[in-house]
Design a protein around this motif. Sequence first.
Motif, PDB file in Angstrom:
ATOM      1  N   UNK A  28       7.138  14.572   2.135  1.00  0.00           N
ATOM      2  CA  UNK A  28       8.087  14.634   1.022  1.00  0.00           C
ATOM      3  C   UNK A  28       8.678  16.026   0.804  1.00  0.00           C
ATOM      4  N   UNK A  29       8.236  17.007   1.572  1.00  0.00           N
ATOM      5  CA  UNK A  29       8.716  18.367   1.356  1.00  0.00           C
ATOM      6  C   UNK A  29      10.225  18.452   1.558  1.00  0.00           C
ATOM      7  N   UNK A  30      10.865  19.197   0.689  1.00  0.00           N
ATOM      8  CA  UNK A  30      12.292  19.443   0.846  1.00  0.00           C
ATOM      9  C   UNK A  30      12.587  20.876   0.432  1.00  0.00           C
ATOM     10  N   UNK A  31      13.747  21.327   0.833  1.00  0.00           N
ATOM     11  CA  UNK A  31      14.193  22.689   0.518  1.00  0.00           C
ATOM     12  C   UNK A  31      15.471  22.578  -0.299  1.00  0.00           C
ATOM     13  N   UNK A  32      15.519  23.262  -1.439  1.00  0.00           N
ATOM     14  CA  UNK A  32      16.726  23.259  -2.268  1.00  0.00           C
ATOM     15  C   UNK A  32      17.500  24.543  -2.018  1.00  0.00           C
ATOM     16  N   UNK A  33      18.743  24.374  -1.602  1.00  0.00           N
ATOM     17  CA  UNK A  33      19.579  25.509  -1.212  1.00  0.00           C
ATOM     18  C   UNK A  33      20.839  25.536  -2.072  1.00  0.00           C
ATOM     19  N   UNK A  59      13.869  18.134   4.786  1.00  0.00           N
ATOM     20  CA  UNK A  59      15.166  17.759   4.220  1.00  0.00           C
ATOM     21  C   UNK A  59      15.712  18.888   3.349  1.00  0.00           C
ATOM     22  N   UNK A  60      17.024  18.979   3.309  1.00  0.00           N
ATOM     23  CA  UNK A  60      17.694  20.004   2.507  1.00  0.00           C
ATOM     24  C   UNK A  60      18.470  19.328   1.385  1.00  0.00           C
ATOM     25  N   UNK A  61      18.252  19.793   0.161  1.00  0.00           N
ATOM     26  CA  UNK A  61      19.014  19.325  -1.000  1.00  0.00           C
ATOM     27  C   UNK A  61      19.907  20.461  -1.478  1.00  0.00           C
ATOM     28  N   UNK A  62      21.146  20.147  -1.814  1.00  0.00           N
ATOM     29  CA  UNK A  62      22.090  21.196  -2.198  1.00  0.00           C
ATOM     30  C   UNK A  62      22.164  21.388  -3.701  1.00  0.00           C
ATOM     31  N   UNK A  63      22.475  22.598  -4.082  1.00  0.00           N
ATOM     32  CA  UNK A  63      22.782  22.960  -5.461  1.00  0.00           C
ATOM     33  C   UNK A  63      24.153  23.632  -5.382  1.00  0.00           C
ATOM     34  N   UNK A  64      25.214  22.873  -5.683  1.00  0.00           N
ATOM     35  CA  UNK A  64      26.570  23.346  -5.450  1.00  0.00           C
ATOM     36  C   UNK A  64      27.078  24.182  -6.619  1.00  0.00           C
ATOM     37  N   UNK A  65      27.657  25.340  -6.321  1.00  0.00           N
ATOM     38  CA  UNK A  65      28.225  26.168  -7.374  1.00  0.00           C
ATOM     39  C   UNK A  65      28.730  27.486  -6.835  1.00  0.00           C
ATOM     40  N   UNK A  66      29.488  28.207  -7.638  1.00  0.00           N
ATOM     41  CA  UNK A  66      29.947  29.537  -7.263  1.00  0.00           C
ATOM     42  C   UNK A  66      28.784  30.519  -7.355  1.00  0.00           C
ATOM     43  N   UNK A  67      28.977  31.709  -6.839  1.00  0.00           N
ATOM     44  CA  UNK A  67      27.919  32.727  -6.876  1.00  0.00           C
ATOM     45  C   UNK A  67      27.498  33.056  -8.302  1.00  0.00           C
ATOM     46  N   UNK A 264      14.510  33.062  -2.852  1.00  0.00           N
ATOM     47  CA  UNK A 264      14.327  33.170  -4.297  1.00  0.00           C
ATOM     48  C   UNK A 264      12.876  33.489  -4.653  1.00  0.00           C
ATOM     49  N   UNK A 265      12.710  34.456  -5.530  1.00  0.00           N
ATOM     50  CA  UNK A 265      11.372  34.874  -5.960  1.00  0.00           C
ATOM     51  C   UNK A 265      10.711  33.737  -6.732  1.00  0.00           C
ATOM     52  N   UNK A 266       9.478  33.427  -6.355  1.00  0.00           N
ATOM     53  CA  UNK A 266       8.749  32.362  -7.024  1.00  0.00           C
ATOM     54  C   UNK A 266       9.138  30.970  -6.560  1.00  0.00           C
ATOM     55  N   UNK A 267       9.893  30.891  -5.443  1.00  0.00           N
ATOM     56  CA  UNK A 267      10.333  29.593  -4.930  1.00  0.00           C
ATOM     57  C   UNK A 267       9.141  28.739  -4.513  1.00  0.00           C
ATOM     58  N   UNK A 268       9.312  27.410  -4.600  1.00  0.00           N
ATOM     59  CA  UNK A 268       8.218  26.487  -4.287  1.00  0.00           C
ATOM     60  C   UNK A 268       7.927  26.418  -2.789  1.00  0.00           C
ATOM     61  N   UNK A 269       8.945  26.673  -1.971  1.00  0.00           N
ATOM     62  CA  UNK A 269       8.790  26.539  -0.521  1.00  0.00           C
ATOM     63  C   UNK A 269       9.235  27.808   0.216  1.00  0.00           C
ATOM     64  N   UNK A 270       8.554  28.922  -0.014  1.00  0.00           N
ATOM     65  CA  UNK A 270       9.005  30.179   0.590  1.00  0.00           C
ATOM     66  C   UNK A 270       8.970  30.179   2.118  1.00  0.00           C
ATOM     67  N   UNK A 271       7.951  29.541   2.709  1.00  0.00           N
ATOM     68  CA  UNK A 271       7.858  29.528   4.169  1.00  0.00           C
ATOM     69  C   UNK A 271       9.029  28.757   4.774  1.00  0.00           C
ATOM     70  N   UNK A 272       9.355  27.613   4.179  1.00  0.00           N
ATOM     71  CA  UNK A 272      10.495  26.836   4.654  1.00  0.00           C
ATOM     72  C   UNK A 272      11.788  27.602   4.421  1.00  0.00           C
ATOM     73  N   UNK A 273      11.834  28.340   3.307  1.00  0.00           N
ATOM     74  CA  UNK A 273      13.019  29.155   3.023  1.00  0.00           C
ATOM     75  C   UNK A 273      13.216  30.224   4.078  1.00  0.00           C
ATOM     76  N   UNK A 274      12.142  30.836   4.505  1.00  0.00           N
ATOM     77  CA  UNK A 274      12.239  31.840   5.570  1.00  0.00           C
ATOM     78  C   UNK A 274      12.713  31.217   6.875  1.00  0.00           C
ATOM     79  N   UNK A 275      12.228  30.025   7.169  1.00  0.00           N
ATOM     80  CA  UNK A 275      12.660  29.329   8.378  1.00  0.00           C
ATOM     81  C   UNK A 275      14.157  28.999   8.311  1.00  0.00           C
TER      82      UNK A 275
END
Length: 350
Positions: A28-33, A59-67, A264-275
């Motif tokens: 069920x692991x996913x990465x929110x980007x 799986x990758x889930x998006x968070x759409x928005x400007x900077x 992101x600091x304190x992210x739930x999936x830092x290892x996946x984020x690095x990948x």
Amino acid sequence: MKLQTEKKITAALWATACLSSPAAMADPQKLTVALYGGNWGEAFIKCVAEPFTKATGIAVASEVGTSTVTLAKLQQQKSSPTIDVAWMDGGISEMAHAAGVVADLDAAAIPNLKNVQDKALYSDAGHTFAVSSGFYSLGLTYNTKEIPEAPTSWKDLWKPEYAGAIALPSPANSSGVPFVFFMADVWGIDRSNLDAVYSKLGALDTALFFDSSGAATNAFQSGEAIIGAHFNVGAWDLIDKGAPIGFTIPKEGAWATDARLHLIKGAKNPKAGEQFINTALTKEAASCLAGKLYLGPAVKDVEVAEDVARKLPWGVGGSIDSLRLFDWAQINAQRSKVTDDWNRKVTAKN
């Protein structure tokens, strides 16, 4: 239009998830980007998210928005972030670092950092807080039916025949505040006193001050705007689709910045984020982004087709060293004041 864009990106992300192997689908692991909308988001998904999911099964889930929207979310969620990785533009990136919402990038965990141009790594006191995934420029965009010959100067925006049909970035867009400083340089105005810039911008009869690249693209596509500032990414996308649009770098030049990746600091999936970030820094991903968005590669020794090369922010034969990049510390120190002054002295007059 925004709803349609988000639906399109959501559909693409579902397709990304479907690339997972059966074993990975059970995980069920996913990465929110956090990423941008429109063709930007579509390219980030195709060039980075899909290869990442195919390689890892995550799986990758998006968070759409400007900077600026992404930074606001990160500050609100600082104690328990829902975003793992975020794309944010230059300038906003430094603000995110100052706000303490982004983590250090570890070269051991992200080995492809070593393949990136020196100017594409962003560090402060020995802490690398962001890495570029490609550079873009803000040039002069125009409707070739209404304006057959390419404008040669940013000052052409003040020609009376363009009244009511000009598009410029607002401070809500990451390019808006630096655009004010850039206009000061164009007109030879001292950056320490920008009142004369506000007077000139306030005197323009504009069609819109755009908050997002997508809004600018829509204005040029519909004919609401026939001239103004736009990114090489958005302008060339319209040109490639057959729209009567031209993009030019005026004699005063154009400023450039980049789209940066952050863990992101304190992210739930830092290892996946690095990948994920490591995937974005491959030659394949950089070449793909150059081909789809005309982002100037931050990764070294990336080869692109000749037709792509001429549309990159530095043009044929150029490089990252050809770009005019801003001192974001100077701009961010005045960002709040410039925004307030803009609202009082520019927006209020239009």
